[in-house]
Write a protein that holds these residues in place. Structure first.
Motif, PDB file in Angstrom:
ATOM      1  N   ALA A 168       7.361  17.181 -10.553  1.00  0.00           N
ATOM      2  CA  ALA A 168       7.496  18.315  -9.625  1.00  0.00           C
ATOM      3  C   ALA A 168       6.697  18.074  -8.348  1.00  0.00           C
ATOM      4  CB  ALA A 168       7.057  19.610 -10.299  1.00  0.00           C
ATOM      5  N   GLU A 169       5.537  17.452  -8.461  1.00  0.00           N
ATOM      6  CA  GLU A 169       4.734  17.167  -7.264  1.00  0.00           C
ATOM      7  C   GLU A 169       5.374  16.064  -6.431  1.00  0.00           C
ATOM      8  OE1 GLU A 169       2.404  17.327  -4.144  1.00  0.00           O
ATOM      9  OE2 GLU A 169       2.511  18.851  -5.697  1.00  0.00           O
ATOM     10  N   VAL A 170       5.984  15.078  -7.085  1.00  0.00           N
ATOM     11  CA  VAL A 170       6.721  14.034  -6.353  1.00  0.00           C
ATOM     12  C   VAL A 170       7.863  14.679  -5.579  1.00  0.00           C
ATOM     13  CG1 VAL A 170       8.154  11.972  -6.584  1.00  0.00           C
ATOM     14  CG2 VAL A 170       6.114  12.228  -8.004  1.00  0.00           C
ATOM     15  N   GLN A 171       8.617  15.551  -6.242  1.00  0.00           N
ATOM     16  CA  GLN A 171       9.737  16.223  -5.587  1.00  0.00           C
ATOM     17  C   GLN A 171       9.262  17.080  -4.421  1.00  0.00           C
ATOM     18  OE1 GLN A 171      11.112  17.856  -9.314  1.00  0.00           O
ATOM     19  NE2 GLN A 171      12.942  16.539  -9.302  1.00  0.00           N
ATOM     20  N   ARG A 172       8.137  17.737  -4.593  1.00  0.00           N
ATOM     21  CA  ARG A 172       7.571  18.557  -3.508  1.00  0.00           C
ATOM     22  C   ARG A 172       7.162  17.678  -2.322  1.00  0.00           C
ATOM     23  NH1 ARG A 172       2.033  22.101  -3.982  1.00  0.00           N
ATOM     24  NH2 ARG A 172       2.113  22.996  -1.891  1.00  0.00           N
ATOM     25  N   ALA A 173       6.522  16.537  -2.608  1.00  0.00           N
ATOM     26  CA  ALA A 173       6.105  15.626  -1.532  1.00  0.00           C
ATOM     27  C   ALA A 173       7.311  15.093  -0.764  1.00  0.00           C
ATOM     28  CB  ALA A 173       5.284  14.468  -2.108  1.00  0.00           C
ATOM     29  N   PHE A 174       8.368  14.720  -1.473  1.00  0.00           N
ATOM     30  CA  PHE A 174       9.563  14.211  -0.805  1.00  0.00           C
ATOM     31  C   PHE A 174      10.239  15.304   0.024  1.00  0.00           C
ATOM     32  CE2 PHE A 174       8.985  10.344  -2.976  1.00  0.00           C
ATOM     33  CZ  PHE A 174       9.890   9.408  -2.497  1.00  0.00           C
ATOM     34  N   HIS A 175      10.261  16.528  -0.485  1.00  0.00           N
ATOM     35  CA  HIS A 175      10.835  17.639   0.280  1.00  0.00           C
ATOM     36  C   HIS A 175      10.017  17.869   1.549  1.00  0.00           C
ATOM     37  CE1 HIS A 175      11.636  21.814   1.456  1.00  0.00           C
ATOM     38  NE2 HIS A 175      12.847  21.567   1.004  1.00  0.00           N
ATOM     39  N   ASP A 176       8.686  17.896   1.396  1.00  0.00           N
ATOM     40  CA  ASP A 176       7.816  18.067   2.565  1.00  0.00           C
ATOM     41  C   ASP A 176       8.085  16.978   3.598  1.00  0.00           C
ATOM     42  OD1 ASP A 176       6.665  20.215   1.252  1.00  0.00           O
ATOM     43  OD2 ASP A 176       4.748  19.201   0.858  1.00  0.00           O
ATOM     44  N   TYR A 177       8.115  15.740   3.135  1.00  0.00           N
ATOM     45  CA  TYR A 177       8.345  14.617   4.045  1.00  0.00           C
ATOM     46  C   TYR A 177       9.680  14.757   4.773  1.00  0.00           C
ATOM     47  CZ  TYR A 177       9.465   9.917   5.655  1.00  0.00           C
ATOM     48  OH  TYR A 177       9.841   8.844   6.431  1.00  0.00           O
ATOM     49  N   ALA A 178      10.737  15.077   4.037  1.00  0.00           N
ATOM     50  CA  ALA A 178      12.074  15.165   4.625  1.00  0.00           C
ATOM     51  C   ALA A 178      12.199  16.296   5.634  1.00  0.00           C
ATOM     52  CB  ALA A 178      13.123  15.333   3.525  1.00  0.00           C
ATOM     53  N   THR A 179      11.358  17.313   5.491  1.00  0.00           N
ATOM     54  CA  THR A 179      11.415  18.456   6.397  1.00  0.00           C
ATOM     55  C   THR A 179      10.290  18.430   7.436  1.00  0.00           C
ATOM     56  OG1 THR A 179      10.188  19.818   4.814  1.00  0.00           O
ATOM     57  CG2 THR A 179      12.614  19.919   4.721  1.00  0.00           C
ATOM     58  N   ASP A 180       9.656  17.268   7.589  1.00  0.00           N
ATOM     59  CA  ASP A 180       8.594  17.048   8.573  1.00  0.00           C
ATOM     60  C   ASP A 180       7.380  17.950   8.345  1.00  0.00           C
ATOM     61  OD1 ASP A 180       7.440  15.630  10.678  1.00  0.00           O
ATOM     62  OD2 ASP A 180       8.155  17.033  12.192  1.00  0.00           O
ATOM     63  N   ASP A 181       7.072  18.186   7.091  1.00  0.00           N
ATOM     64  CA  ASP A 181       5.883  18.935   6.696  1.00  0.00           C
ATOM     65  C   ASP A 181       4.920  17.914   6.093  1.00  0.00           C
ATOM     66  OD1 ASP A 181       3.914  20.401   5.402  1.00  0.00           O
ATOM     67  OD2 ASP A 181       5.319  21.708   4.345  1.00  0.00           O
ATOM     68  N   ARG A 182       3.847  17.612   6.778  1.00  0.00           N
ATOM     69  CA  ARG A 182       2.917  16.577   6.320  1.00  0.00           C
ATOM     70  C   ARG A 182       1.831  17.111   5.382  1.00  0.00           C
ATOM     71  NH1 ARG A 182       6.589  13.996   8.021  1.00  0.00           N
ATOM     72  NH2 ARG A 182       6.466  12.087   9.219  1.00  0.00           N
ATOM     73  N   SER A 183       2.020  18.305   4.819  1.00  0.00           N
ATOM     74  CA  SER A 183       0.998  18.850   3.921  1.00  0.00           C
ATOM     75  C   SER A 183       0.831  18.016   2.660  1.00  0.00           C
ATOM     76  CB  SER A 183       1.298  20.311   3.574  1.00  0.00           C
ATOM     77  OG  SER A 183       2.525  20.431   2.906  1.00  0.00           O
ATOM     78  N   PHE A 184       1.844  17.209   2.307  1.00  0.00           N
ATOM     79  CA  PHE A 184       1.685  16.337   1.136  1.00  0.00           C
ATOM     80  C   PHE A 184       0.556  15.343   1.351  1.00  0.00           C
ATOM     81  CE2 PHE A 184       4.565  13.895   3.790  1.00  0.00           C
ATOM     82  CZ  PHE A 184       4.197  12.576   3.589  1.00  0.00           C
ATOM     83  N   LEU A 185       0.247  15.036   2.595  1.00  0.00           N
ATOM     84  CA  LEU A 185      -0.844  14.098   2.881  1.00  0.00           C
ATOM     85  C   LEU A 185      -2.214  14.716   2.622  1.00  0.00           C
ATOM     86  CD1 LEU A 185       0.563  12.442   6.119  1.00  0.00           C
ATOM     87  CD2 LEU A 185       0.278  11.367   3.876  1.00  0.00           C
ATOM     88  N   THR A 186      -2.333  16.025   2.787  1.00  0.00           N
ATOM     89  CA  THR A 186      -3.637  16.671   2.572  1.00  0.00           C
ATOM     90  C   THR A 186      -3.819  17.158   1.131  1.00  0.00           C
ATOM     91  OG1 THR A 186      -2.752  18.788   3.364  1.00  0.00           O
ATOM     92  CG2 THR A 186      -3.863  17.364   4.989  1.00  0.00           C
ATOM     93  N   ARG A 187      -2.741  17.237   0.362  1.00  0.00           N
ATOM     94  CA  ARG A 187      -2.843  17.695  -1.032  1.00  0.00           C
ATOM     95  C   ARG A 187      -3.379  16.605  -1.957  1.00  0.00           C
ATOM     96  NH1 ARG A 187       2.252  20.008  -0.159  1.00  0.00           N
ATOM     97  NH2 ARG A 187       3.279  18.440  -1.405  1.00  0.00           N
ATOM     98  N   HIS A 188      -3.374  15.365  -1.507  1.00  0.00           N
ATOM     99  CA  HIS A 188      -3.734  14.247  -2.371  1.00  0.00           C
ATOM    100  C   HIS A 188      -4.759  13.348  -1.678  1.00  0.00           C
ATOM    101  CE1 HIS A 188      -0.409  15.446  -4.869  1.00  0.00           C
ATOM    102  NE2 HIS A 188       0.373  15.418  -3.804  1.00  0.00           N
ATOM    103  N   GLU A 189      -5.452  12.585  -2.491  1.00  0.00           N
ATOM    104  CA  GLU A 189      -6.373  11.577  -1.970  1.00  0.00           C
ATOM    105  C   GLU A 189      -5.634  10.257  -1.882  1.00  0.00           C
ATOM    106  OE1 GLU A 189     -10.608  10.241  -3.378  1.00  0.00           O
ATOM    107  OE2 GLU A 189     -10.417  12.444  -3.471  1.00  0.00           O
ATOM    108  N   TRP A 190      -5.560   9.692  -0.691  1.00  0.00           N
ATOM    109  CA  TRP A 190      -4.808   8.468  -0.439  1.00  0.00           C
ATOM    110  C   TRP A 190      -5.766   7.313  -0.183  1.00  0.00           C
ATOM    111  CZ3 TRP A 190       0.628   8.701  -0.296  1.00  0.00           C
ATOM    112  CH2 TRP A 190       1.156  10.009  -0.349  1.00  0.00           C
ATOM    113  N   SER A 191      -5.362   6.112  -0.585  1.00  0.00           N
ATOM    114  CA  SER A 191      -6.173   4.927  -0.307  1.00  0.00           C
ATOM    115  C   SER A 191      -5.290   3.859   0.302  1.00  0.00           C
ATOM    116  CB  SER A 191      -6.832   4.394  -1.576  1.00  0.00           C
ATOM    117  OG  SER A 191      -5.852   4.049  -2.532  1.00  0.00           O
TER     118      SER A 191
END
Length: 192
Positions: A168-191
């Motif tokens: 569900a979180e993967v699907q949410r991140a892809f939806h955010d990305y496709a709709t130009d919502d970059r909040s998926f970048l702040t919801r997770h810790e990236w390296s």
């Protein structure tokens, strides 16, 4: 071995279950013989079989990836739904992401230009050893992809990675990305 796709008109986006039900119901009827051939049928590759209100496209397994991409493009240009019974996926005309020309790529060979958001959502649930990745690509700008184990990779300049625990979180991140919502970048810790 051959594979099939079916295209037809729907007034609103439909679910995979609705598409599967329509496909199976049409397959139980007899094909149409004689009469006028719809314009869309003349543009589709492969062997064409006409049913009332539906066009069945049959192709060889060897040419499936290339021909499927052509069928998806023609169906979208005509505002038609396309159902892929092999993958149990439906390609609706809308709603689309905000990036014109965005492409959906899968590890099992599917490529769709301007995929609808429902298709992106459903394709993510097919991650498996037979479909080892799903990516949304905006060539020359950025992309988001995922592999089994839900490792997300995002690139816009620098490639960064994170792992999430639920589909569900993967699907949410892809939806955010496709709709130009970059909040998926702040919801997770990236390296990097």
């Amino acid at each position: 071995m051959s594979v099939e796709l079916m295209v037809w008109d729907e007034p609103v986006p439909i679910t995979r279950d609705q598409a599967r039900t329509a496909y199976l119901a049409v397959k139980r009827t007899d094909p149409v013989t004689g009469g006028a051939v719809p314009d869309v049928a003349n543009e589709l590759p492969g062997k064409i079989t006409l049913y009332p209100g539906h066009v069945l496209v049959t192709m060889d397994l060897d040419t499936m990836d290339e021909m499927s991409a052509q069928v998806f493009t023609v169906a979208q240009a005509h505002g038609l739904v396309c159902y892929d019974p092999q993958r149990d996926l439906v390609h609706n005309v809308a709603p689309l992401g905000v990036y014109e020309g965005m492409q959906l790529h899968t590890g099992d060979g599917m490529i769709v230009k301007d995929p609808d958001l429902g298709l992106v959502h459903d394709v993510l649930a097919t991650l498996s050893p037979q479909n080892p990745f799903v990516a949304l690509v905006n060539f020359g700008r950025h992309f988001l992809q995922v592999s089994p184990g839900y490792e997300l990779e995002y690139k816009e300049g620098t490639l960064v990675r994170t792992t999430v625990t639920e589909l569900a979180e993967v699907q949410r991140a892809f939806h955010d990305y496709a709709t130009d919502d970059r909040s998926f970048l702040t919801r997770h810790e990236w390296s990097a």
